[in-house]
Write an enzyme that holds these catalytic residues in place. Structure first.
Site, short mmCIF file in Angstrom:
data_model
loop_
_atom_site.label_atom_id
_atom_site.label_comp_id
_atom_site.label_asym_id
_atom_site.label_seq_id
_atom_site.Cartn_x
_atom_site.Cartn_y
_atom_site.Cartn_z
N CYS A 94 -1.96 -24.18 20.15
CA CYS A 94 -3.19 -24.59 19.46
C CYS A 94 -3.17 -26.11 19.36
O CYS A 94 -2.27 -26.69 18.75
CB CYS A 94 -3.28 -23.96 18.08
SG CYS A 94 -4.72 -24.56 17.15
N ASN A 111 -5.33 -28.33 17.90
CA ASN A 111 -5.58 -28.91 16.58
C ASN A 111 -4.39 -28.68 15.65
O ASN A 111 -4.01 -29.55 14.86
CB ASN A 111 -6.85 -28.33 15.98
CG ASN A 111 -8.09 -28.80 16.69
OD1 ASN A 111 -8.26 -29.98 16.95
ND2 ASN A 111 -8.98 -27.87 17.02
N HIS A 138 -8.56 -20.02 29.14
CA HIS A 138 -9.89 -20.46 28.73
C HIS A 138 -10.89 -20.16 29.83
O HIS A 138 -10.60 -20.32 31.02
CB HIS A 138 -9.91 -21.97 28.44
CG HIS A 138 -9.10 -22.35 27.25
ND1 HIS A 138 -9.62 -22.41 25.98
CD2 HIS A 138 -7.78 -22.66 27.13
CE1 HIS A 138 -8.66 -22.75 25.13
NE2 HIS A 138 -7.54 -22.91 25.80
N GLU A 190 -12.80 -18.26 19.91
CA GLU A 190 -11.36 -18.22 20.10
C GLU A 190 -10.84 -16.78 20.10
O GLU A 190 -11.21 -15.97 19.24
CB GLU A 190 -10.65 -19.03 19.01
CG GLU A 190 -10.90 -20.53 19.12
CD GLU A 190 -9.84 -21.34 18.39
OE1 GLU A 190 -8.64 -21.11 18.64
OE2 GLU A 190 -10.23 -22.21 17.58
N CYS A 206 -11.48 -26.46 18.73
CA CYS A 206 -10.36 -25.89 19.48
C CYS A 206 -9.81 -26.97 20.39
O CYS A 206 -10.50 -27.42 21.32
CB CYS A 206 -10.81 -24.67 20.28
SG CYS A 206 -9.51 -23.96 21.32
N GLY A 228 -9.10 -25.79 23.91
CA GLY A 228 -10.40 -25.56 24.51
C GLY A 228 -11.07 -26.84 24.96
O GLY A 228 -11.67 -26.90 26.04
#
Length: 287
Positions: free
Chosen positions: A74, A76, A169, A218, A227, A230
Site C-alpha cells: 500500500c 499511502n 491494477h 480497491e 491509493c 494505484g
C-alpha cells in the site's frame, strides 16, 4: 483482556490503524482488521497495518484490508510507516528500508521544520508481464502486452491496461469519472475472471500531459480517497498509452500525489504526505 496500543494515520485520507509489532502482539490480524476498520462499530479505517521486526530491512510492514484479506503493498500506508518508525524511534535514519510482501521499498522521509510531513518512496519497477501481474489476456490477445485491451463488463467494452506495482491494477481511461457508480462497477472489475487474484481498478481522466484525475476501487476495501500503488500504476499506464509525460501529478479525491517513472532505472517514485491522526488503545481484545 489485553489492551493493544495503536496509532491512526492517514495519507491523502487513505487511513489505517497502525500497531507497533515490536511491542504489541496481535494473535489474529485478519479478525482485528475487520473490527478496527468498521466506521460505525470500530475505529474506522481502510485497514490495519502491522509494523514488525525484519531480518532484511529496518522494519517489516503487513497490511490487511477491511475484509480481512492481506494485501502485498500500500503506497499511502508505507509513507505513514516511514513517519511512524522515525517518530517512535524505531529507526533514526532519514531513509527507511521497509520489507513488504512485494519486496523491500525505500522510503525517503520529507521534513518541514524538523517534522516528518511525508515521504518519497522508491516503489520499484512496474510489472507488465501479464502472467506476473497476474492477469489473463482477453481471448485473441495472447502473447501481447496487457495495454489498452478490450474487456467486457455488463455488455460494455472498456479499454484496460494492467500493471502490477507489487499488487494488481486495472487502469481504465474515460471521461466523466465523477458520475461513475463505483459501488456497482468496481466489484465487477475486482472479481473479473481475467484477474485470478482480483484487482484494484483505477478510472482515470486525463487533464493534461502533466496531470490526471482518478477514482479507485480497491480490492478488498471498496472506493477510497487515495491509493498510492494505484497512482503509480496510473502513471505507468499513461506513459504506455502515450497520454502523459513520465512525471505526472495524480489528483485523487484525497489530494495529489507526484509520480515519476524514471527512464534511467525503470523505477517508479511516489511523493506525498503522511500524517498522524491520534493514538489510542483497544481495551477489549481477548487472546
Amino acid at each position: 483482556m489485553k489492551a493493544i496500543k495503536f496509532t491512526k494515520m492517514q495519507g491523502l485520507g487513505n487511513d489505517y490503524v497502525y500497531i507497533n509489532g515490536f511491542e504489541e502482539h496481535v494473535p489474529d490480524p485478519s479478525a482485528l482488521a475487520k473490527r478496527v476498520s468498521d466506521r460505525h462499530f470500530g475505529i474506522g479505517s481502510d485497514g490495519l497495518v502491522l509494523i514488525l521486526p525484519s531480518n532484511k530491512a529496518d522494519v517489516r510492514m503487513r497490511m490487511f484490508n477491511p475484509d480481512g484479506s492481506e494485501a502485498e503493498m500500500c503506497g499511502n500506508a508505507i509513507r505513514c510507516v516511514g513517519k511512524f518508525v522515525f517518530d517512535n524511534g524505531l529507526c533514526t535514519k532519514d531513509t527507511v528500508q521497509v520489507e513488504t510482501a512485494a519486496g523491500i521499498r525505500i522510503v525517503r522521509l520529507l521534513k518541514d521544520g524538523g517534522e516528518i510531513t511525508g515521504a518519497t518512496v522508491d516503489m520499484g519497477a512496474p510489472v507488465l508481464n501479464p502472467a506476473d501481474i497476474p492477469a489473463n489476456l482477453p481471448e485473441g490477445m495472447e502473447g501481447k502486452p496487457f495495454v489498452n485491451c478490450p474487456v467486457m463488463v455488463d455488455g460494455v467494452t472498456y479499454e484496460v491496461t494492467a500493471v502490477s506495482m507489487g499488487n494488481p491494477h486495472a487502469v481504465i481511461f474515460l471521461r466523466g469519472i465523477d458520475s461513475l457508480d463505483l459501488p456497482d462497477l468496481g466489484p465487477k472489475f475486482e472479481h473479473h475472471p481475467l484477474f485470478p487474484q482480483r484487482t484494484n481498478t483505477e478510472f482515470v481522466e486525463v487533464v493534461s500531459r502533466s496531470r490526471v484525475r482518478m477514482r479507485v476501487w480497491e480490492r478488498g476495501t471498496g472506493e477510497t480517497l487515495a491509493c498510492g500503488t494505484g497512482a503509480c500504476a496510473v502513471a505507468v499506464a499513461c506513459v504506455l498509452n502515450e497520454l502523459t509525460e513520465r512525471s505526472v501529478d495524480v489528483e485523487l479525491p484525497g489530494g495529489v500525489l507526484r509520480i515519476v517513472w524514471d527512464k534511467a532505472d525503470n523505477h517508479v517514485y511516489m511523493s506525498g504526505p503522511a500524517s498522524k491522526v491520534f493514538d489510542g488503545a483497544l481495551s477489549a481484545w481477548k487472546e
